[in-house]
Design an enzyme around this catalytic site. Structure first.
Site, mmCIF file in Angstrom:
data_model
loop_
_atom_site.group_PDB
_atom_site.id
_atom_site.type_symbol
_atom_site.label_atom_id
_atom_site.label_comp_id
_atom_site.label_asym_id
_atom_site.label_seq_id
_atom_site.Cartn_x
_atom_site.Cartn_y
_atom_site.Cartn_z
ATOM 1 N N ASP A 302 52.433 86.918 -28.282
ATOM 2 C CA ASP A 302 51.129 88.040 -28.245
ATOM 3 C C ASP A 302 50.661 88.162 -29.672
ATOM 4 O O ASP A 302 49.389 88.047 -29.807
ATOM 5 C CB ASP A 302 51.675 89.190 -27.545
ATOM 6 C CG ASP A 302 52.301 89.192 -26.428
ATOM 7 O OD1 ASP A 302 51.999 88.257 -25.601
ATOM 8 O OD2 ASP A 302 52.885 90.155 -25.757
HETATM 9 C C1 26A Z 1 52.313 91.150 -14.665
HETATM 10 N N1 26A Z 1 53.300 90.971 -15.784
HETATM 11 C C2 26A Z 1 54.570 90.491 -15.389
HETATM 12 C C3 26A Z 1 53.062 91.480 -17.107
HETATM 13 C C4 26A Z 1 53.729 91.454 -18.173
HETATM 14 C C5 26A Z 1 53.579 91.742 -19.403
HETATM 15 N N2 26A Z 1 52.146 92.103 -19.703
HETATM 16 C C6 26A Z 1 51.307 92.092 -18.452
HETATM 17 N N3 26A Z 1 51.695 92.018 -17.354
HETATM 18 N N4 26A Z 1 55.282 91.183 -18.266
HETATM 19 C C7 26A Z 1 55.617 91.215 -19.575
HETATM 20 N N5 26A Z 1 54.572 91.742 -20.296
HETATM 21 C C8 26A Z 1 54.398 92.052 -21.738
HETATM 22 O O1 26A Z 1 54.737 91.023 -22.506
HETATM 23 C C9 26A Z 1 55.026 91.463 -23.593
HETATM 24 C C10 26A Z 1 55.713 90.291 -24.790
HETATM 25 O O2 26A Z 1 55.068 89.122 -24.673
HETATM 26 C C11 26A Z 1 55.786 92.962 -22.113
HETATM 27 O O3 26A Z 1 55.111 94.406 -22.000
HETATM 28 C C12 26A Z 1 55.864 92.667 -23.491
HETATM 29 O O4 26A Z 1 55.340 93.592 -24.507
#
Ligand code: 26A
Length: 349
Positions: A302
């Site tokens: 990210d």
């Molecule tokens: C729908 N899902 C599975 C998700 C996520 C996500 N953010 C949005 N939608 N699953 C994990 N994360 C975020 O990815 C970040 C790390 O790359 C986590 O909240 C974490 O901060």
């Protein structure tokens, strides 16, 4: 505009609070998790949040595109980035608001009256992170919110849109509304592949957005999942990047650029010009840091996207944008979770 103040970059996705702790093989096994993955929580996963809290978990602002938005605003002049998503009316939402405030990110949340703010259980084992998300309020995002005049004005003002592919499980219509706005007005639309399960299980909504991608970003496991679900007979990352760059494009005034990160290995970039010729491939080495400096890799991708899209928003050359991504990722992995260091560091090319 380099002076900022115009919310040139708009990001959309799922605002989540990360509940992050160090785990072990036994914890991963208990919930059937892979060491390095991101999944949607099912009923059988719901105990993980208490398990993580009993391991002294840290509560950290997360949500992939929200991390990217904070990262981009960390670099850009004040009032450059706005982030949209859905939260509950609770303490978790306040934590997210305060992390946004720390970097000057403007959040325009839809507040759901019934669901709590979404949470993501993050199990750290070594340099791996496994994420298990209970979307809750984040799943209640509605296009009506985006299209309301007080929110849509940000879409009209923005010149760059960054959408987290994770939002494909929530509101494809909202994503497509931004994509259409970008194509109609020759603005920039960028999408992240987010996690292997997106190209795997959300192939159709993902493919619907493909013609709008000016930039598509992902890591090697996401690229491989894309190749598999789309029947590409290759596991070569440059070939998959070339394929992504060559897919049909709606706005032919802009070339398509596909960017695939590979952890500590070089980032692969495929560029197709508007005439649809053969893509050009380039490799960019990452900013190496020693293992002892790594706190955790949660949010590294990210942060890369945040640095990259900040450069794009500033109109910098592609090489500089990639380097800004690598720079911001190298800062973020020194921090706990998807965070950025204070006092602020300044990018110098
Ligand atoms: C729908 N899902 C599975 C998700 C996520 C996500 N953010 C949005 N939608 N699953 C994990 N994360 C975020 O990815 C970040 C790390 O790359 C986590 O909240 C974490 O901060």
């Amino acid at each position: 505009m380099a002076s900022g103040g115009n919310y040139e970059l708009l990001c959309l996705e799922n605002p989540l609070l990360d509940i992050q702790a160090t785990g072990d093989e036994a914890l991963l096994q208990k919930y059937g998790l892979k060491a390095n993955d991101a999944i949607l929580a099912e009923e059988k996963h719901m105990g993980i949040y208490e398990d993580l809290l009993s391991r002294k978990a840290k509560l950290i602002a997360g949500g992939a595109a929200q991390n990217t938005a904070r990262g981009a605003q960390y670099i850009l002049p004040p009032d450059s980035v706005v982030y949209i998503g859905c939260v509950g009316r609770d303490k978790f939402a306040e934590t997210l608001e305060s992390a946004a405030k720390d970097v000057g990110l403007k959040v325009v949340y839809r507040y759901d009256e019934t669901q709590p703010t979404g949470r993501c259980g993050v199990v750290i084992t070594g340099h791996d992170r496994s994420m298990c998300t209970d979307l809750a309020a984040a799943n209640c995002y509605k296009i009506d919110h985006l299209k309301s005049p007080e929110v849509w004005k940000y879409a009209e003002a923005a010149k760059v849109f960054y959408v987290g592919g994770f939002h494909l499980t929530v509101s494809p219509p909202a994503i497509l509304a931004l994509a259409e706005e970008a194509a109609a007005k020759d603005k920039i639309f960028m999408l992240s592949l987010s996690a292997p399960f997106i190209p795997e299980f959300f192939k159709d909504p993902l493919d619907q957005t493909a013609p709008y991608w000016d930039y598509v970003v992902g890591n090697e496991t996401e690229a491989l999942a894309y190749a598999k679900s789309h029947g590409l007979s290759t596991t070569s990352i440059p070939e998959i990047a070339s394929h992504l760059a060559s897919l049909p494009k709606k706005n032919t005034k802009r070339s398509r650029i596909a960017i695939i990160t590979q952890g500590t290995d070089p980032t692969i970039v495929a560029t197709t010009d508007a005439s649809g010729g053969k893509p050009t491939l380039k490799e960019f080495p990452v900013h190496a840091i020693s293992k002892s400096e790594i706190t955790d890799t949660n949010g590294a991708g990210d942060a890369f996207a945040g640095g990259f899209v900040a450069g794009i928003t500033q109109g910098k050359p592609l090489e500089t944008c990639i380097d800004m991504g690598h720079w911001l990722a190298s800062l973020s992995i020194r921090e706990l979770g998807p965070s950025y260091p204070f006092p602020k560091k300044t990018y110098a090319s």
